[in-house]
Structures are given as structure tokens and as C-alpha cells.
Scaffold this motif. Structure first.
Motif, PDB file in Angstrom:
ATOM      1  N   ILE A 141       0.820  -1.202   0.000  1.00 22.35           N
ATOM      2  CA  ILE A 141       0.000   0.000   0.000  1.00 22.35           C
ATOM      3  C   ILE A 141       0.864   1.266   0.000  1.00 22.35           C
ATOM      4  O   ILE A 141       0.494   2.277  -0.600  1.00 22.35           O
ATOM      5  N   PHE A 142       2.033   1.209   0.624  1.00 17.81           N
ATOM      6  CA  PHE A 142       2.906   2.376   0.659  1.00 17.81           C
ATOM      7  C   PHE A 142       3.442   2.705  -0.725  1.00 17.81           C
ATOM      8  O   PHE A 142       3.531   3.874  -1.097  1.00 17.81           O
ATOM      9  N   GLN A 143       3.812   1.689  -1.477  1.00 15.91           N
ATOM     10  CA  GLN A 143       4.260   1.909  -2.850  1.00 15.91           C
ATOM     11  C   GLN A 143       3.119   2.468  -3.690  1.00 15.91           C
ATOM     12  O   GLN A 143       3.325   3.334  -4.528  1.00 15.91           O
ATOM     13  N   ALA A 144       1.940   1.960  -3.457  1.00 16.57           N
ATOM     14  CA  ALA A 144       0.789   2.399  -4.247  1.00 16.57           C
ATOM     15  C   ALA A 144       0.467   3.866  -4.012  1.00 16.57           C
ATOM     16  O   ALA A 144       0.230   4.612  -4.965  1.00 16.57           O
ATOM     17  N   ILE A 145       0.456   4.291  -2.766  1.00 15.67           N
ATOM     18  CA  ILE A 145       0.074   5.673  -2.491  1.00 15.67           C
ATOM     19  C   ILE A 145       1.251   6.646  -2.572  1.00 15.67           C
ATOM     20  O   ILE A 145       1.065   7.852  -2.441  1.00 15.67           O
ATOM     21  N   ALA A 146       2.455   6.135  -2.817  1.00 13.93           N
ATOM     22  CA  ALA A 146       3.616   7.014  -2.961  1.00 13.93           C
ATOM     23  C   ALA A 146       3.537   7.850  -4.229  1.00 13.93           C
ATOM     24  O   ALA A 146       4.070   8.957  -4.279  1.00 13.93           O
ATOM     25  N   ASP A 147       2.857   7.342  -5.227  1.00  9.50           N
ATOM     26  CA  ASP A 147       2.773   8.040  -6.509  1.00  9.50           C
ATOM     27  C   ASP A 147       1.645   9.073  -6.483  1.00  9.50           C
ATOM     28  O   ASP A 147       0.503   8.734  -6.160  1.00  9.50           O
ATOM     29  N   PRO A 148       1.926  10.327  -6.845  1.00  9.83           N
ATOM     30  CA  PRO A 148       0.886  11.359  -6.817  1.00  9.83           C
ATOM     31  C   PRO A 148      -0.288  11.082  -7.755  1.00  9.83           C
ATOM     32  O   PRO A 148      -1.434  11.420  -7.437  1.00  9.83           O
ATOM     33  N   THR A 149      -0.022  10.452  -8.893  1.00 10.64           N
ATOM     34  CA  THR A 149      -1.117  10.134  -9.816  1.00 10.64           C
ATOM     35  C   THR A 149      -2.049   9.106  -9.206  1.00 10.64           C
ATOM     36  O   THR A 149      -3.270   9.233  -9.295  1.00 10.64           O
ATOM     37  N   ARG A 150      -1.496   8.118  -8.539  1.00 10.47           N
ATOM     38  CA  ARG A 150      -2.346   7.104  -7.915  1.00 10.47           C
ATOM     39  C   ARG A 150      -3.150   7.699  -6.762  1.00 10.47           C
ATOM     40  O   ARG A 150      -4.315   7.352  -6.563  1.00 10.47           O
ATOM     41  N   ARG A 151      -2.541   8.617  -6.019  1.00 10.69           N
ATOM     42  CA  ARG A 151      -3.305   9.289  -4.969  1.00 10.69           C
ATOM     43  C   ARG A 151      -4.444  10.103  -5.573  1.00 10.69           C
ATOM     44  O   ARG A 151      -5.558  10.126  -5.038  1.00 10.69           O
ATOM     45  N   ALA A 152      -4.178  10.748  -6.695  1.00  9.78           N
ATOM     46  CA  ALA A 152      -5.222  11.523  -7.374  1.00  9.78           C
ATOM     47  C   ALA A 152      -6.338  10.613  -7.883  1.00  9.78           C
ATOM     48  O   ALA A 152      -7.523  10.953  -7.783  1.00  9.78           O
ATOM     49  N   ILE A 153      -5.980   9.455  -8.396  1.00 14.37           N
ATOM     50  CA  ILE A 153      -6.985   8.485  -8.851  1.00 14.37           C
ATOM     51  C   ILE A 153      -7.844   8.043  -7.669  1.00 14.37           C
ATOM     52  O   ILE A 153      -9.073   7.976  -7.780  1.00 14.37           O
ATOM     53  N   LEU A 154      -7.213   7.756  -6.552  1.00 10.57           N
ATOM     54  CA  LEU A 154      -7.971   7.355  -5.363  1.00 10.57           C
ATOM     55  C   LEU A 154      -8.944   8.458  -4.938  1.00 10.57           C
ATOM     56  O   LEU A 154     -10.087   8.174  -4.582  1.00 10.57           O
ATOM     57  N   THR A 155      -8.490   9.687  -4.999  1.00  4.87           N
ATOM     58  CA  THR A 155      -9.346  10.814  -4.634  1.00  4.87           C
ATOM     59  C   THR A 155     -10.542  10.902  -5.572  1.00  4.87           C
ATOM     60  O   THR A 155     -11.680  11.104  -5.128  1.00  4.87           O
ATOM     61  N   LEU A 156     -10.292  10.723  -6.856  1.00  2.85           N
ATOM     62  CA  LEU A 156     -11.378  10.783  -7.842  1.00  2.85           C
ATOM     63  C   LEU A 156     -12.412   9.685  -7.621  1.00  2.85           C
ATOM     64  O   LEU A 156     -13.612   9.956  -7.600  1.00  2.85           O
ATOM     65  N   ILE A 157     -11.941   8.459  -7.463  1.00  9.96           N
ATOM     66  CA  ILE A 157     -12.917   7.373  -7.367  1.00  9.96           C
ATOM     67  C   ILE A 157     -13.499   7.232  -5.966  1.00  9.96           C
ATOM     68  O   ILE A 157     -14.459   6.504  -5.781  1.00  9.96           O
TER      69      ILE A 157
END
Length: 105
Positions: A5-21
Motif C-alpha cells: 500500500i505504501f508503494q501504491a500511495i507514494a505516486d501522486p497520480t495514484r493518490r489523485a486516482i484514489l481521490t477521484l474514485i
């Protein structure tokens, strides 16, 4: 190797995707429209998020909608909670020290 999960949320684009969905389930095409990247690039981010169970796919006809997995984030939040109290105590102690130093000037 499965990303954590840390690798996943380390990327700003993935955090933005999480925020969107977290607001609304989206298809990869709908996500790609929100970013300056191709659908294939978004799909790579989706794959990482899905491997970490942060998002869940839901087929609907010919489309796949991705939903935010709040339960997984709650697990992550629960893990962080064990550190919050310690951090709060340390920050309060630091605040007292800084206040004392300021008063001594």
C-alpha cells in the motif's frame, strides 16, 4: 512481487486516482480524461492500486467501473492510529519546549 500500500500511495497520480474514485466510480477512459496521460498509462496505475486492494473493479456491460475500497483504507488508518498518539505526545512536548525557549528570549 505484489506492491504494498505504501508503494501504491507514494505516486501522486495514484493518490489523485484514489481521490477521484472515492467520490465516484470511474472507468479507465473517464480517469484518463482527468489526466494528461494515455489510457494505457492510467491502466498501469489502476493495476497497482487493484493489486493492493485499494480499488475494486465492477463490470457493467462492456465497461469496468473502479470503486474505492474504503475497507482497505480503514485497515491502513487503523495501522497508523497506533502511531498517532505517540506523535501527538511528542509534538505537544516539542511545543512546550519551543514555548519555553520563546519566553526565555
Amino acid at each position: 512481487m505484489k506492491p504494498d500500500i505504501f508503494q501504491a500511495i507514494a505516486d501522486p497520480t495514484r493518490r489523485a486516482i484514489l481521490t477521484l474514485i472515492a467520490i465516484q466510480a470511474l472507468t479507465p477512459n473517464a480517469m484518463a480524461e482527468k489526466f494528461d496521460m494515455t489510457r494505457q498509462a492510467v491502466s498501469k496505475h489502476i493495476k497497482v492500486l487493484q493489486e493492493c486492494d485499494l480499488i475494486k473493479p465492477e463490470p457493467s456491460g462492456r465497461e469496468i467501473y473502479y470503486h474505492f475500497n474504503a475497507k482497505k483504507m480503514q485497515e491502513f488508518d487503523h495501522w497508523l492510529a497506533q502511531f498517532r498518539e505517540s506523535w501527538k505526545t511528542q509534538f505537544n512536548q516539542l511545543d512546550k519546549v519551543l514555548s519555553t525557549l520563546k519566553q526565555q528570549k
